[in-house]
Enzyme design. Structure first.
Site, PDB file in Angstrom:
ATOM      1  N   GLY A 121      10.171  -2.842  -9.739  1.00  8.08           N
ATOM      2  CA  GLY A 121      10.392  -1.925  -8.626  1.00  8.08           C
ATOM      3  C   GLY A 121      11.813  -2.099  -8.132  1.00  8.08           C
ATOM      4  CB  ILE A 138       7.059   3.722 -10.700  1.00  5.39           C
ATOM      5  CG1 ILE A 138       5.902   4.452 -11.382  1.00  5.39           C
ATOM      6  CG2 ILE A 138       7.154   4.068  -9.231  1.00  5.39           C
ATOM      7  CD1 ILE A 138       4.543   3.943 -10.951  1.00  5.39           C
ATOM      8  CG  ASP A 156       6.293   0.862  -2.405  1.00  2.00           C
ATOM      9  OD1 ASP A 156       7.370   0.903  -1.785  1.00  2.00           O
ATOM     10  OD2 ASP A 156       6.106   1.446  -3.492  1.00  2.00           O
ATOM     11  CB  THR A 182      17.386  -5.784  -2.696  1.00  2.00           C
ATOM     12  OG1 THR A 182      16.879  -5.869  -1.379  1.00  2.00           O
ATOM     13  CG2 THR A 182      17.073  -7.065  -3.455  1.00  2.00           C
ATOM     14  CD  GLU A 183      20.537  -0.967  -3.723  1.00  2.00           C
ATOM     15  OE1 GLU A 183      19.585  -1.613  -4.203  1.00  2.00           O
ATOM     16  OE2 GLU A 183      21.644  -0.866  -4.290  1.00  2.00           O
ATOM     17  CD  GLU A 184      13.568  -1.025   1.721  1.00  2.03           C
ATOM     18  OE1 GLU A 184      14.008  -0.126   0.961  1.00  2.03           O
ATOM     19  OE2 GLU A 184      13.148  -0.788   2.865  1.00  2.03           O
TER      20      GLU A 184
HETATM   21  N1  SAM Z   1      13.449  -3.705  -4.917  1.00  2.00           N
HETATM   22  C1  SAM Z   1      14.235  -2.645  -4.310  1.00  2.00           C
HETATM   23  C2  SAM Z   1      14.966  -3.180  -3.112  1.00  2.00           C
HETATM   24  O1  SAM Z   1      14.625  -4.273  -2.656  1.00  2.00           O
HETATM   25  O2  SAM Z   1      15.885  -2.502  -2.630  1.00  2.00           O
HETATM   26  C3  SAM Z   1      13.363  -1.419  -3.946  1.00  2.00           C
HETATM   27  C4  SAM Z   1      12.293  -1.645  -2.931  1.00  2.00           C
HETATM   28  S1  SAM Z   1      11.311  -0.181  -2.649  1.00  2.00           S
HETATM   29  C5  SAM Z   1      10.639  -0.442  -1.068  1.00  2.00           C
HETATM   30  C6  SAM Z   1       9.949  -0.417  -3.773  1.00  2.00           C
HETATM   31  C7  SAM Z   1      10.230   0.168  -5.143  1.00  2.00           C
HETATM   32  O3  SAM Z   1       9.176  -0.131  -6.057  1.00  2.00           O
HETATM   33  C8  SAM Z   1      10.348   1.683  -5.118  1.00  2.00           C
HETATM   34  O4  SAM Z   1      11.565   2.065  -5.715  1.00  2.00           O
HETATM   35  C9  SAM Z   1       9.138   2.149  -5.932  1.00  2.00           C
HETATM   36  O5  SAM Z   1       9.367   3.365  -6.596  1.00  2.00           O
HETATM   37  C10 SAM Z   1       8.930   0.988  -6.877  1.00  2.00           C
HETATM   38  N2  SAM Z   1       7.564   0.842  -7.415  1.00  2.00           N
HETATM   39  C11 SAM Z   1       6.407   0.961  -6.718  1.00  2.00           C
HETATM   40  N3  SAM Z   1       5.354   0.732  -7.512  1.00  2.00           N
HETATM   41  C12 SAM Z   1       5.848   0.458  -8.754  1.00  2.00           C
HETATM   42  C13 SAM Z   1       5.243   0.147 -10.009  1.00  2.00           C
HETATM   43  N4  SAM Z   1       3.919   0.079 -10.128  1.00  2.00           N
HETATM   44  N5  SAM Z   1       6.043  -0.077 -11.065  1.00  2.00           N
HETATM   45  C14 SAM Z   1       7.393  -0.002 -10.939  1.00  2.00           C
HETATM   46  N6  SAM Z   1       8.011   0.286  -9.776  1.00  2.00           N
HETATM   47  C15 SAM Z   1       7.254   0.525  -8.695  1.00  2.00           C
END
Ligand code: SAM
Length: 215
Positions: free
Chosen positions: A35, A59, A114, A189-191
């Site tokens: 993710g 995803i 998430d 991380t961006e978040e």
């Molecule tokens: N890790 C990054 C950060 O810390 O900036 C992004 C955090 S964001 C809140 C969560 C990310 O997980 C989203 O981009 C979402 O699309 C991805 N994601 C959610 N479920 C996933 C899955 N089953 N497989 C891969 N990516 C997933």
């Protein structure tokens, strides 16, 4: 949705050469960011782990495309660098063992996953008892699972599920504070940057993959 997702029949069907232009025959992906979102962690890990091949799995199509473009641009701006990071679109909750062999990974990151706040959505969380077994399968003994979140309830959930797993053991506070990759994860991380701007809290938990029990 998943029927549009491409995934290899098995890790042996995976052609990594097209993701990593300088990959040598005996090199495997050993670091995964699950993710990965917009790729901040990948970009920060690239120079820190120059010998490792690092993969972001994401995803969302548009987000994956964005990270792909970001990596291409970085490679053009810094010739010879950023050849050790790549991104692919995938659902890590379903197909991880299609991509990675048993014990292939040294490090796996779950950064600000998430939260799925509602009770009935908890089973959709990226760490569950079942998925912990899958992570234990792809991570080698001695390898590390890194987690970070700003949602305390999710932190407790991930910590408790991984701690309860017989093949994982929580790392020391010192490791979580001082490990090079844990430090990079904390700020890059961006978040995480968003949480920083909003003066939120960040909860870190790392877990060592234990040796397989002798049977
Ligand atoms: N890790 C990054 C950060 O810390 O900036 C992004 C955090 S964001 C809140 C969560 C990310 O997980 C989203 O981009 C979402 O699309 C991805 N994601 C959610 N479920 C996933 C899955 N089953 N497989 C891969 N990516 C997933």
């Amino acid at each position: 949705s998943d029927h549009q997702l491409e995934y290899p029949l098995s890790p042996d069907h995976m052609d990594w050469d097209k993701y990593y232009p300088t990959k040598t025959a005996n090199q495997d992906v050993t670091v995964a960011d699950i993710g990965c979102g917009f790729g901040g962690l990948l970009v920060a890990l690239a120079p820190a782990l120059p010998e490792k091949l690092i993969l972001g799995m994401e995803i969302r199509v548009q987000v994956t495309n964005y990270v792909e473009d970001r990596i291409i641009a970085l490679r053009q701006q810094h010739p010879g660098d950023y050849n050790n990071i790549a991104v692919l679109r995938g659902n890590a909750m379903k197909f991880l063992p299609n991509f990675f062999k048993q014990g292939q990974l040294e490090k796996i990151f779950f950064c600000f996953p998430d939260p799925h706040f509602k009770q009935r959505k908890h089973k959709a969380r990226i760490v569950t008892t079942t998925l912990a077994s899958e992570y234990a399968y792809v991570v080698r003994p001695g390898g590390v699972v890194y987690t970070i979140t700003d949602v305390e309830d999710l932190h407790i959930w991930m910590r408790d599920h991984l701690q309860a797993h017989p093949l994982f053991e929580r790392c020391s506070e010192e490791f979580e504070r001082e490990d090079e990759c844990a430090k990079i994860m904390y700020v890059n991380t961006e978040e995480g940057k968003k949480v920083e701007r909003n003066k939120g809290s960040k909860f870190v938990a790392c877990f060592r993959r234990l040796e397989n029990p002798v049977v």
